[in-house]
Design an enzyme around this catalytic site. Sequence first.
Site, PDB file in Angstrom:
ATOM      1  N   LEU A 247      43.229  57.075  38.795  1.00 43.01           N
ATOM      2  CA  LEU A 247      42.525  55.806  38.725  1.00 43.01           C
ATOM      3  C   LEU A 247      41.125  55.887  39.316  1.00 43.01           C
ATOM      4  O   LEU A 247      40.887  56.632  40.273  1.00 43.01           O
ATOM      5  CB  LEU A 247      43.318  54.720  39.457  1.00 43.01           C
ATOM      6  CG  LEU A 247      44.767  54.516  39.016  1.00 43.01           C
ATOM      7  CD1 LEU A 247      45.416  53.425  39.856  1.00 43.01           C
ATOM      8  CD2 LEU A 247      44.845  54.185  37.537  1.00 43.01           C
ATOM      9  N   CYS A 248      40.231  55.096  38.767  1.00 50.42           N
ATOM     10  CA  CYS A 248      38.858  55.033  39.284  1.00 50.42           C
ATOM     11  C   CYS A 248      38.826  54.035  40.432  1.00 50.42           C
ATOM     12  O   CYS A 248      38.323  52.915  40.319  1.00 50.42           O
ATOM     13  CB  CYS A 248      37.902  54.611  38.162  1.00 50.42           C
ATOM     14  SG  CYS A 248      36.170  54.619  38.654  1.00 50.42           S
ATOM     15  N   ASP A 249      39.409  54.429  41.533  1.00 48.44           N
ATOM     16  CA  ASP A 249      39.511  53.570  42.705  1.00 48.44           C
ATOM     17  C   ASP A 249      39.620  54.466  43.932  1.00 48.44           C
ATOM     18  O   ASP A 249      40.424  55.392  43.969  1.00 48.44           O
ATOM     19  CB  ASP A 249      40.737  52.671  42.607  1.00 48.44           C
ATOM     20  CG  ASP A 249      40.742  51.575  43.657  1.00 48.44           C
ATOM     21  OD1 ASP A 249      40.497  51.880  44.841  1.00 48.44           O
ATOM     22  OD2 ASP A 249      40.992  50.413  43.315  1.00 48.44           O
TER      23      ASP A 249
END
Length: 423
Positions: A345-347
């Site tokens: 995830l882009c987190d």
Amino acid sequence: MKNLVAQYGTPLYLVDEDTLHAKARELQRAYSKFKGPVKVAYSIKANFSPAIVRAFMKDGLTFDLTSLGELHFIRQCKADPENVIYTSVTEEPEEYVEVLRSGVRRIVVSSHKGMMNLALAAGKVGVRPLTMIRVNPEVATDAKVRASYKNGKFGVPFNGGTIDSATKMVKYLMGSDLLKFEGFHFHLGSQITDFSCYTHALDKMDAFMTKMKKEYPNFQVNTFDIGGGTPVFYNDPVPTPAEMAQNHLVRLNQLAETHGVFTLMIESGRFLVAESSILVSRIVNTKEYNEHKIVIVDAGYHILLDAALLKQEYPQEVIPVVDSQDRTTGLATPAAKNTHLAGRLCDTYDVFPLSKASDMSGADVGNYVSFYNVGAYSVVFNMPFHCQTKPPVVMKDSDGKYRLVRKGTTYEQLFVEEGGDIA
């Protein structure tokens, strides 16, 4: 495992039915020295998979529910409503009508208004439910997630300046023709390893029950639910259920001798299901910064949320598929001095903390990582962040056969679910 991954892909949840039954038996045995009936209640919020519910039905467990959705699952699984205890948070009258019409008769109320709503529903349905009061003992609790503290969300204090107190609720129940007083419930928290909080809570319960007995000669506790909190191993060693029970069995037996024998109810969500399941994920990329190695897998906190929410340190192990041996030693490539396991995830928070029991040796692209003890609060928290789909769930039955118990979803199914087919 390789055959299962080849068939279903990754990420993939794997559940072992025998572990579920073993944990149910272990928890039941831990309280076998209680001088009265003992019931183990599974809090299905931890994992509401129908396959798991049906497995625990074989063990004769009670099911602890807190929503109409969970009630629907239980009914679809054909569980006996006599083996249900319903503990609502919202306590709405329409909710209680549906619960009572389903045949559930043991209800835990957590507020005076909730109790009155239950009475209203009981009058409409024409039944007299067994009513328990959820008490907030307001004791200090050293837990991963605390559920008992002053001015807390759950339950009512023993006394207080408002109608939301156990004292006033007992008074109503003692004179009610609509509700029958059944007993008390409390829940102190999750992952409890210091059991002194139970001692303090039971001391408070003893004093309160003594007071109520003096005021109401017909006062009798039939069911006493001490909630959950049995710890599960993730990172540091934890006490066993037997060690936990040993702390307060003497006190519980004293309560039964003093106030009359009652059914002791032990709740558990996490302990009963956590160790039954693993998550298999594939290593899709790695990169290095100086002495740090970042290992990226095709899972993320969207299917293992407690890794981000509670910084849960699940034990992990690399399962080799590709040749990742050191040619000079013939051994698996050792883990880098500072290995970081990250999700897709882009987190920033999509990083999996490593347990002291984790082994990241051989963490190379193409190999797999098994996350252990993920059976609690993982499947139920699956979410579509980044349009991610739900992984399949496979169970190993007690007969040794593997079967698909939840299909993985597709992007198209997610698109339709989100309204993509609505013009």
